[in-house]
Structure formats: structure tokens, C-alpha cells
Motif scaffolding. Structure first.
Motif, PDB file in Angstrom:
ATOM      1  N   ILE A 122     112.728   0.448  11.397  1.00 51.40           N
ATOM      2  CA  ILE A 122     112.081   1.489  10.593  1.00 51.40           C
ATOM      3  C   ILE A 122     112.350   1.257   9.105  1.00 51.40           C
ATOM      4  O   ILE A 122     111.442   1.381   8.269  1.00 51.40           O
ATOM      5  CB  ILE A 122     112.582   2.878  11.021  1.00 51.40           C
ATOM      6  CG1 ILE A 122     112.232   3.138  12.485  1.00 51.40           C
ATOM      7  CG2 ILE A 122     111.975   3.963  10.129  1.00 51.40           C
ATOM      8  CD1 ILE A 122     112.876   4.372  13.070  1.00 51.40           C
ATOM      9  N   LYS A 123     113.575   0.895   8.760  1.00 52.33           N
ATOM     10  CA  LYS A 123     113.905   0.624   7.358  1.00 52.33           C
ATOM     11  C   LYS A 123     113.130  -0.582   6.835  1.00 52.33           C
ATOM     12  O   LYS A 123     112.680  -0.586   5.679  1.00 52.33           O
ATOM     13  CB  LYS A 123     115.409   0.415   7.210  1.00 52.33           C
ATOM     14  CG  LYS A 123     116.227   1.686   7.421  1.00 52.33           C
ATOM     15  CD  LYS A 123     117.715   1.425   7.251  1.00 52.33           C
ATOM     16  CE  LYS A 123     118.521   2.713   7.388  1.00 52.33           C
ATOM     17  NZ  LYS A 123     119.981   2.464   7.232  1.00 52.33           N
ATOM     18  N   ASP A 124     112.952  -1.586   7.672  1.00 50.84           N
ATOM     19  CA  ASP A 124     112.141  -2.742   7.274  1.00 50.84           C
ATOM     20  C   ASP A 124     110.697  -2.323   7.044  1.00 50.84           C
ATOM     21  O   ASP A 124     110.035  -2.805   6.112  1.00 50.84           O
ATOM     22  CB  ASP A 124     112.209  -3.830   8.351  1.00 50.84           C
ATOM     23  CG  ASP A 124     113.547  -4.558   8.377  1.00 50.84           C
ATOM     24  OD1 ASP A 124     114.288  -4.466   7.381  1.00 50.84           O
ATOM     25  OD2 ASP A 124     113.836  -5.212   9.399  1.00 50.84           O
ATOM     26  N   TRP A 125     110.187  -1.444   7.899  1.00 48.06           N
ATOM     27  CA  TRP A 125     108.824  -0.938   7.735  1.00 48.06           C
ATOM     28  C   TRP A 125     108.694  -0.240   6.381  1.00 48.06           C
ATOM     29  O   TRP A 125     107.708  -0.433   5.657  1.00 48.06           O
ATOM     30  CB  TRP A 125     108.482   0.023   8.872  1.00 48.06           C
ATOM     31  CG  TRP A 125     107.073   0.514   8.869  1.00 48.06           C
ATOM     32  CD1 TRP A 125     106.001  -0.005   9.547  1.00 48.06           C
ATOM     33  CD2 TRP A 125     106.563   1.633   8.125  1.00 48.06           C
ATOM     34  NE1 TRP A 125     104.864   0.724   9.275  1.00 48.06           N
ATOM     35  CE2 TRP A 125     105.176   1.736   8.410  1.00 48.06           C
ATOM     36  CE3 TRP A 125     107.136   2.556   7.264  1.00 48.06           C
ATOM     37  CZ2 TRP A 125     104.366   2.715   7.854  1.00 48.06           C
ATOM     38  CZ3 TRP A 125     106.320   3.536   6.701  1.00 48.06           C
ATOM     39  CH2 TRP A 125     104.959   3.614   6.993  1.00 48.06           C
ATOM     40  N   GLU A 126     109.678   0.585   6.021  1.00 47.25           N
ATOM     41  CA  GLU A 126     109.618   1.324   4.761  1.00 47.25           C
ATOM     42  C   GLU A 126     109.677   0.392   3.553  1.00 47.25           C
ATOM     43  O   GLU A 126     109.103   0.705   2.498  1.00 47.25           O
ATOM     44  CB  GLU A 126     110.742   2.353   4.692  1.00 47.25           C
ATOM     45  CG  GLU A 126     110.533   3.550   5.604  1.00 47.25           C
ATOM     46  CD  GLU A 126     111.423   4.726   5.248  1.00 47.25           C
ATOM     47  OE1 GLU A 126     111.018   5.874   5.496  1.00 47.25           O
ATOM     48  OE2 GLU A 126     112.533   4.502   4.705  1.00 47.25           O
ATOM     49  N   LYS A 127     110.343  -0.739   3.684  1.00 44.46           N
ATOM     50  CA  LYS A 127     110.372  -1.708   2.580  1.00 44.46           C
ATOM     51  C   LYS A 127     108.969  -2.223   2.274  1.00 44.46           C
ATOM     52  O   LYS A 127     108.639  -2.533   1.125  1.00 44.46           O
ATOM     53  CB  LYS A 127     111.297  -2.871   2.936  1.00 44.46           C
ATOM     54  CG  LYS A 127     112.778  -2.523   2.947  1.00 44.46           C
ATOM     55  CD  LYS A 127     113.620  -3.713   3.378  1.00 44.46           C
ATOM     56  CE  LYS A 127     115.094  -3.343   3.475  1.00 44.46           C
ATOM     57  NZ  LYS A 127     115.922  -4.491   3.966  1.00 44.46           N
ATOM     58  N   ASN A 128     108.138  -2.313   3.295  1.00 43.30           N
ATOM     59  CA  ASN A 128     106.779  -2.825   3.135  1.00 43.30           C
ATOM     60  C   ASN A 128     105.756  -1.747   2.796  1.00 43.30           C
ATOM     61  O   ASN A 128     104.792  -2.013   2.067  1.00 43.30           O
ATOM     62  CB  ASN A 128     106.338  -3.544   4.416  1.00 43.30           C
ATOM     63  CG  ASN A 128     107.112  -4.813   4.672  1.00 43.30           C
ATOM     64  OD1 ASN A 128     107.373  -5.586   3.753  1.00 43.30           O
ATOM     65  ND2 ASN A 128     107.499  -5.044   5.917  1.00 43.30           N
ATOM     66  N   TYR A 129     105.955  -0.527   3.337  1.00 44.40           N
ATOM     67  CA  TYR A 129     104.903   0.488   3.246  1.00 44.40           C
ATOM     68  C   TYR A 129     105.322   1.778   2.543  1.00 44.40           C
ATOM     69  O   TYR A 129     104.488   2.665   2.346  1.00 44.40           O
ATOM     70  CB  TYR A 129     104.403   0.827   4.649  1.00 44.40           C
ATOM     71  CG  TYR A 129     103.841  -0.375   5.374  1.00 44.40           C
ATOM     72  CD1 TYR A 129     102.609  -0.922   5.018  1.00 44.40           C
ATOM     73  CD2 TYR A 129     104.555  -0.973   6.413  1.00 44.40           C
ATOM     74  CE1 TYR A 129     102.094  -2.031   5.682  1.00 44.40           C
ATOM     75  CE2 TYR A 129     104.045  -2.083   7.084  1.00 44.40           C
ATOM     76  CZ  TYR A 129     102.827  -2.601   6.702  1.00 44.40           C
ATOM     77  OH  TYR A 129     102.322  -3.699   7.359  1.00 44.40           O
TER      78      TYR A 129
END
Length: 257
Positions: A122-129
Motif C-alpha cells: 500500500i505504501k508503494d502504491w501511495e508513492k506512485n499515486y
């Protein structure tokens, strides 16, 4: 003069600028569902086929359906796992519409059917979006709706399907105050947890319902939507004391230019 702002909004949403995506499996005896449920049963009560009214009633076609509350694409109410939780009749209409966030782990799930979605994902997703908005519906895309058998059993009959790490769901609730979650398999938790002997049963599902959120299971067509920018509308009967019911969910998203 009448205020037509909302009428104009509907007209705009139905314009070619947007696409509407049905996230629901068709309801029938063949609908994908949890292995513990019987297929939907449909019994004909009245029929207009011969044009003869039955018992002097109007000639019409009418069926009686028998279906498990958690059958096919369905909603789980908090009372499903918690006796003091809200039922479907207690969920307000303004709780049925959300900003839609889609976390795509379909490639990982194809490589590993026992994949579990973690806080780091989820944290990786937030880095992108960007940051997940408060009140969002967070959907875990696995492309599992394309499977002929949701359980995906191995040669020994042991199920293998992806799911949420309970810590990831807790993080979404505690750190982002999300409104609901959804996924394509019939369980919140991955198969290796739900079938593990002696394991605490359904920790992810136990948790999300314990914090007064509902979830939508056995979703489809998440692959037709962007990670951000769409909204989701969830609909189901206002059934008294209901623990869940087959649901209709759909999304509206901007078309890609």
C-alpha cells in the motif's frame, strides 16, 4: 426557477467523457461463489406463457429465489461476524458511494496464487499515486474474477487464492480512515490462512467488520478501471437484520484521453 445542478451532473456523467463499469457477476446457479453455499435456486410461481391466469390472478411471470446471503458478488455487513454490529438495514444511503482506489497486484497473484497484500504494498502504491483519500473504497485487484474456480485448488484439493494481510487492513483504517474494502476472491483472507488447521478463522474479515465497515466480495472488472479518479456505487437491499446479500456495484471513471 428549479435548481437543475444534479440533473446536469447526471447528464455529464453519462456523456462520452466517462465510462461506467459493472463490477458485479451475473446472478445465476452458475455464479462464482464460496464453496460452502448451494447454487441459487429459482422456482417458477406464476407464468404468462399460456396466457391463462392462475387462480384468477393476472397472467404474469414470477419466480421465488433461494440464495445464500453471501452468494456471488455480495456485501458483508458488520453483523456477519459480530452480533452487535450493524446489519444492512442500518447502513445509510450516503455510505453507498465512495472514491475508488484500486491496488493492482494482478501480476503478483498470477505468479503466486497465495499472494498476500501487505502494508508495504500500500505504501508503494501511495508513492506512485498519492495518499489514499479518507472515506475511500479500496479494492484489491487480483484478476481473480477470470478464474473458472475461485478456490483454485491444487492436485490435493487444497485452495490457493490471494488475500489481504490483516495488518494492511488495519493500516488503511487507522492511518487513512477508509470507508470500505473489496476484492475478487470469495474471502478477505488468502486461502493458506482460511484453510490452515488451528488458525484464527478469517482475521482480515473479522477485523474489517469489527470496525463498522462493510466489504464487497467476488468483484469483477477491476482491470477496466484506473488506480485513481473513479467513484464506486454499491447497492443492496435494506433487509432487516441482514448479515449480507448479493449486491450490485459499479464504477464511473473518466475515459482515458
Amino acid at each position: 426557477m428549479a435548481n437543475t445542478t444534479l440533473w446536469n451532473l447526471v447528464a455529464d456523467l453519462k456523456s462520452p467523457k466517462y465510462k461506467w463499469v459493472d463490477l458485479t457477476h451475473e446472478l445465476s446457479p452458475e455464479t462464482p461463489h464460496w464453496y460452502g453455499f448451494k447454487p441459487l435456486q429459482q422456482d417458477l410461481l406464476f407464468d404468462y406463457a399460456d396466457g391463462t391466469p392462475k387462480d384468477k390472478l393476472a397472467p404474469m411471470r414470477c419466480y421465488q429465489y433461494s440464495v445464500a446471503s453471501q452468494y456471488g458478488t455480495h456485501v458483508d455487513a458488520p453483523i456477519h461476524f459480530h452480533a452487535d454490529g450493524r446489519s444492512l438495514s442500518n447502513i445509510e444511503v450516503n455510505e453507498l458511494v465512495f472514491p475508488l482506489v484500486i491496488i493492482d497486484k494482478s501480476a503478483e497473484c498470477a505468479a503466486n496464487p497465495d499472494f498476500i497484500l501487505t502494508v508495504d504494498d500500500i505504501k508503494d502504491w501511495e508513492k506512485n499515486y498519492g495518499k489514499i483519500p479518507e472515506g475511500a473504497f479500496v479494492a484489491f485487484r487480483s484478476d481473480w474474477h477470470k478464474k473458472a474456480n475461485l478456490d483454485n485448488p491444487d492436485e490435493n484439493g487444497i485452495p490457493h487464492y490471494p488475500g489481504w494481510d490483516v495488518k494492511a487492513i488495519k493500516w488503511l483504517v487507522e492511518e487513512r480512515n477508509i470507508g470500505a474494502i473489496g476484492h475478487e476472491p470469495a474471502d478477505t483472507d488468502p486461502g493458506f490462512i482460511t484453510t490452515r488447521e488451528g488458525a484464527y478463522p478469517y482475521p482480515g474479515e473479522q477485523y474489517i467488520l469489527s470496525v463498522d465497515r462493510f466489504q464487497i466480495e467476488v468483484m469483477r472488472n477491476l482491470d477496466q478501471l484506473p488506480p485513481t479518479g473513479a467513484i464506486i456505487i454499491t447497492a443492496f437491499p435494506r433487509l432487516k437484520h441482514a448479515v449480507g446479500f448479493p449486491a450490485r456495484a459499479f464504477a464511473i471513471a473518466p475515459k482515458e484521453e
